[in-house]
Design a protein around this motif. Sequence first.
Motif, PDB file in Angstrom:
ATOM      1  N   ALA A 138       0.814  -1.215   0.000  1.00 24.85           N
ATOM      2  CA  ALA A 138       0.000   0.000   0.000  1.00 24.85           C
ATOM      3  C   ALA A 138       0.847   1.264   0.000  1.00 24.85           C
ATOM      4  CB  ALA A 138      -0.941  -0.008   1.206  1.00 24.85           C
ATOM      5  N   GLY A 139       1.912   1.286   0.792  1.00 24.79           N
ATOM      6  CA  GLY A 139       2.765   2.471   0.862  1.00 24.79           C
ATOM      7  C   GLY A 139       3.459   2.751  -0.452  1.00 24.79           C
ATOM      8  N   SER A 167      -6.564  -1.403  -5.568  1.00 26.36           N
ATOM      9  CA  SER A 167      -5.919  -0.452  -6.474  1.00 26.36           C
ATOM     10  C   SER A 167      -6.871   0.667  -6.878  1.00 26.36           C
ATOM     11  CB  SER A 167      -5.393  -1.178  -7.717  1.00 26.36           C
ATOM     12  OG  SER A 167      -4.293  -2.006  -7.393  1.00 26.36           O
ATOM     13  N   LEU A 168      -8.124   0.318  -7.159  1.00 23.40           N
ATOM     14  CA  LEU A 168      -9.101   1.343  -7.519  1.00 23.40           C
ATOM     15  C   LEU A 168      -9.351   2.298  -6.347  1.00 23.40           C
ATOM     16  CD1 LEU A 168     -11.602  -0.830  -9.560  1.00 23.40           C
ATOM     17  CD2 LEU A 168     -10.370   1.170 -10.432  1.00 23.40           C
ATOM     18  N   ALA A 172      -8.627   6.252  -6.450  1.00 17.64           N
ATOM     19  CA  ALA A 172      -9.647   7.247  -6.104  1.00 17.64           C
ATOM     20  C   ALA A 172      -9.132   8.217  -5.057  1.00 17.64           C
ATOM     21  CB  ALA A 172     -10.914   6.541  -5.611  1.00 17.64           C
ATOM     22  N   GLU A 173      -8.346   7.713  -4.108  1.00 18.00           N
ATOM     23  CA  GLU A 173      -7.792   8.578  -3.058  1.00 18.00           C
ATOM     24  C   GLU A 173      -6.727   9.516  -3.631  1.00 18.00           C
ATOM     25  OE1 GLU A 173      -5.468   8.211   1.245  1.00 18.00           O
ATOM     26  OE2 GLU A 173      -6.299   6.431   0.277  1.00 18.00           O
ATOM     27  N   ALA A 174      -5.884   8.986  -4.522  1.00 20.36           N
ATOM     28  CA  ALA A 174      -4.770   9.780  -5.059  1.00 20.36           C
ATOM     29  C   ALA A 174      -5.202  10.730  -6.168  1.00 20.36           C
ATOM     30  CB  ALA A 174      -3.678   8.844  -5.572  1.00 20.36           C
ATOM     31  N   PHE A 175      -6.140  10.296  -7.024  1.00 23.18           N
ATOM     32  CA  PHE A 175      -6.527  11.080  -8.195  1.00 23.18           C
ATOM     33  C   PHE A 175      -7.844  11.832  -8.008  1.00 23.18           C
ATOM     34  CE2 PHE A 175      -4.262   8.188 -11.548  1.00 23.18           C
ATOM     35  CZ  PHE A 175      -3.052   8.413 -10.894  1.00 23.18           C
ATOM     36  N   GLY A 176      -8.575  11.475  -6.949  1.00 22.47           N
ATOM     37  CA  GLY A 176      -9.904  12.054  -6.747  1.00 22.47           C
ATOM     38  C   GLY A 176     -10.970  11.056  -7.154  1.00 22.47           C
TER      39      GLY A 176
END
Length: 274
Positions: A138-139, A167-168, A172-176
């Motif tokens: 995850a990191g 991964s999705l 979603a967390e990283a890209f919005g």
Amino acid sequence: MLWLAATPIGNLGDASPRLREALASADAIAAEDTRHTAQLLRLLDIEARPELIALHDHNERDRADMIVQRAETEEILLVSDAGMPTVSDPGFRVVQLAAERGVTVSAIPGPSAVITALAVAGLPTDRFTFEGFLPRKAGDRARTLRDLATERRTLVFFEAPSRIADSLASLAEAFGPDRAAAVCRELTKLHEEVKRGPLAELATWAAEGVRGEIVLVVAGAPESVVSPESALAEVLERVAGGERMKDATRAVSEATGLSAKDLYSAALAAKDRR
């Protein structure tokens, strides 16, 4: 010479006449999985059975020299289990060594999971980048996605069904949550499916379980609506608040998509004028 041959990614009918001819006439076939390639030969009714050489991630460094030596005087075919070899599959070291030694390398084009998914995803295709598999941890995955968050080009990933939901969610967390994407599953096979939607919606869908081989296509970052002037003002405000200029420019660059180098230079110039 050394031939790179694309094999079907699912539908056997995609095996080209050139592929069939090459499989039947090669002096030897370097294969990612010899059992898989032997099965392909049987399914294609190829009676002539060339020598099969195992070439995979664990032995490619050791086998590359032998394969290239043989390619100097023989017709050697290199295949992966599906699609074009060397694309997230074994073969790169062999091709690199062959090029260094002046051995002719050519390709028999054919099926590609990357291009097929990109074509059917319904996302921009004029510029794209293939990123292979995301890191398992995850990191590491979060750091990789942080670096890709402002990438303007359409992104293409491979992913395992056991990891697609995680991964999705990370995407979603990283890209919005609203970034558009498409999960392309079992391409060219009987149960082919293309699921399109925002990343958060796809993460919820995938949490219920997804089967099959997966290619994930994600829209690139939108053009920044922040002006260079307002971005510079934010950098200077952060610096005035005690943040290091390097850290401030990096943070604003990641948030806006503007060049960190340009922001840093502008911030230095503004500071000198004061």
